[in-house]
Design a protein around this motif. Structure first.
Motif, PDB file in Angstrom:
ATOM      1  N   TYR A 142     -83.968 -99.725 -92.676  1.00 49.14           N
ATOM      2  CA  TYR A 142     -82.583 -99.845 -92.312  1.00 49.14           C
ATOM      3  C   TYR A 142     -82.668-101.144 -91.301  1.00 49.14           C
ATOM      4  CZ  TYR A 142     -80.300 -96.025 -94.494  1.00 49.14           C
ATOM      5  OH  TYR A 142     -79.582 -95.055 -95.321  1.00 49.14           O
ATOM      6  N   ASP A 155     -80.631 -91.427 -96.755  1.00 46.14           N
ATOM      7  CA  ASP A 155     -81.132 -91.544 -95.816  1.00 46.14           C
ATOM      8  C   ASP A 155     -82.088 -90.581 -95.014  1.00 46.14           C
ATOM      9  OD1 ASP A 155     -81.287 -92.308 -92.765  1.00 46.14           O
ATOM     10  OD2 ASP A 155     -79.424 -92.785 -92.390  1.00 46.14           O
ATOM     11  N   ARG A 157     -83.659 -90.739 -92.039  1.00 44.19           N
ATOM     12  CA  ARG A 157     -83.664 -90.867 -90.737  1.00 44.19           C
ATOM     13  C   ARG A 157     -83.441 -89.583 -90.108  1.00 44.19           C
ATOM     14  NH1 ARG A 157     -80.332 -96.194 -89.665  1.00 44.19           N
ATOM     15  NH2 ARG A 157     -79.220 -95.209 -91.060  1.00 44.19           N
ATOM     16  N   ASN A 161     -90.006 -89.276 -86.881  1.00 40.20           N
ATOM     17  CA  ASN A 161     -90.548 -90.571 -87.241  1.00 40.20           C
ATOM     18  C   ASN A 161     -92.005 -90.492 -86.952  1.00 40.20           C
ATOM     19  OD1 ASN A 161     -91.280 -92.994 -87.920  1.00 40.20           O
ATOM     20  ND2 ASN A 161     -89.595 -93.978 -86.894  1.00 40.20           N
ATOM     21  N   CYS A 220     -85.606 -95.409 -94.277  1.00 38.11           N
ATOM     22  CA  CYS A 220     -85.765 -94.880 -92.936  1.00 38.11           C
ATOM     23  C   CYS A 220     -85.654 -96.129 -91.943  1.00 38.11           C
ATOM     24  CB  CYS A 220     -87.010 -94.207 -92.924  1.00 38.11           C
ATOM     25  SG  CYS A 220     -88.594 -95.283 -93.350  1.00 38.11           S
ATOM     26  N   THR A 221     -86.256 -95.966 -90.921  1.00 35.27           N
ATOM     27  CA  THR A 221     -85.971 -97.067 -89.903  1.00 35.27           C
ATOM     28  C   THR A 221     -86.830 -98.398 -90.460  1.00 35.27           C
ATOM     29  OG1 THR A 221     -85.834 -95.333 -88.004  1.00 35.27           O
ATOM     30  CG2 THR A 221     -86.280 -97.732 -87.252  1.00 35.27           C
ATOM     31  N   ARG A 226     -91.366 -92.523 -93.653  1.00 32.38           N
ATOM     32  CA  ARG A 226     -90.709 -91.344 -94.271  1.00 32.38           C
ATOM     33  C   ARG A 226     -90.111 -91.602 -95.786  1.00 32.38           C
ATOM     34  NH1 ARG A 226     -87.031 -90.943 -88.985  1.00 32.38           N
ATOM     35  NH2 ARG A 226     -87.645 -93.338 -89.163  1.00 32.38           N
ATOM     36  N   SER A 227     -89.617 -92.939 -95.853  1.00 23.47           N
ATOM     37  CA  SER A 227     -88.572 -93.346 -97.028  1.00 23.47           C
ATOM     38  C   SER A 227     -89.736 -93.441 -98.014  1.00 23.47           C
ATOM     39  CB  SER A 227     -87.946 -94.743 -96.881  1.00 23.47           C
ATOM     40  OG  SER A 227     -88.834 -95.601 -96.515  1.00 23.47           O
TER      41      SER A 227
END
Length: 253
Positions: A142, A155, A157, A161, A220-221, A226-227
């Motif tokens: 993101y 998403d 998030r 993390n 994710c961030t 994660r993504s």
């Protein structure tokens, strides 16, 4: 919709080049988007005189099919288009011209007829290449912005993390330590199960609407942990579909 070549012949094999023109509001953009869904390269508002140049560039890029949207309102269109087609013909290329026209009543109803036009374009130019919906799952961060071509966005998030776990920070979602960590987090398994059900419903609807390519963006961030793990898992759990996975921001940090 009319074409200068026989529609029956068009369905048996995609031509090298298609020229889309016709009345404003008759569906030129929808026709062009349909060809893009089939993997064609499309150029909007191209002067006819540049068609030979476009073909040269397409040859260099090894593109299978190209389409040009030509504005019919130009006074010079008939002459310029005839000259361009003759030039292509001299090179052994026989472009197909799709001229879109519509009555006043059809123009009023055009927003409810776009699916019919899309289906006809797929029939004429898809040939045997259209075998079902193709899903591209792309992970992203993101902090680098949303993918502009995403049809669906999820998403990740809400999951803790891995970046803040020192021993996991150097790895990515493709690596077993991060993957196992992410999948063991509270909510990860439930998210995957629930989202797969939603995704199947959405993809079935897209197929009914005539869409052939769908991009699902998983964020994710930073697009590293994660993504990436979730994107890989979603793809692995859709064995009956044509799925590709890419990681837009992996290695960007």
């Amino acid at each position: 919709m009319t074409s200068e070549t026989n529609a029956e012949r068009a369905g048996h094999g995609a031509p090298d080049i298609v020229i889309i023109t016709g009345m404003s509001g008759a569906g030129r953009s929808t026709a062009a988007k349909s060809l893009e869904d089939l993997g064609w390269y499309v150029v909007d508002n191209l002067p006819p005189s540049l068609l030979p140049t476009m073909l040269d560039l397409a040859d260099r890029a090894a593109l299978a099919g190209i389409a040009a949207i030509v504005d019919v309102r130009s006074r010079a269109l008939p002459t310029d288009l005839k000259t361009a087609i003759s030039s292509l013909g001299a090179r052994g290329v026989s472009p197909q011209v799709v001229f879109l026209e519509a009555s006043d009543g059809a123009l009023v109803r055009r927003f409810v007829n776009v699916h019919e036009l899309r289906a006809r374009m797929h029939h004429y130019f898809g040939g045997d290449s259209v075998t079902g919906l193709r899903l591209n799952i792309v992970s992203f961060g993101y902090k680098y912005g949303l993918p502009v071509d995403a049809d669906l966005v999820a998403d990740c998030r809400f999951l803790p993390n891995p970046h803040w776990v020192p021993e996991l920070r150097p790895f990515t979602g493709r690596d077993a330590p991060v993957r196992d960590y992410v999948l063991s987090l509270p909510g990860a398994s439930a998210f995957l199960s629930a989202y797969l059900q939603v995704l199947e419903v959405s993809l079935a609807g897209f197929e009914r609407e005539g869409k052939r390519y769908v991009t699902l963006a998983i964020g994710c961030t930073g697009g590293k942990h994660r993504s990436v793990a979730i994107a890989e898992q979603l793809a692995a759990r859709l064995p009956g579909r044509d799925v590709t996975v890419s990681h837009r921001d992996l290695g960007r940090e």
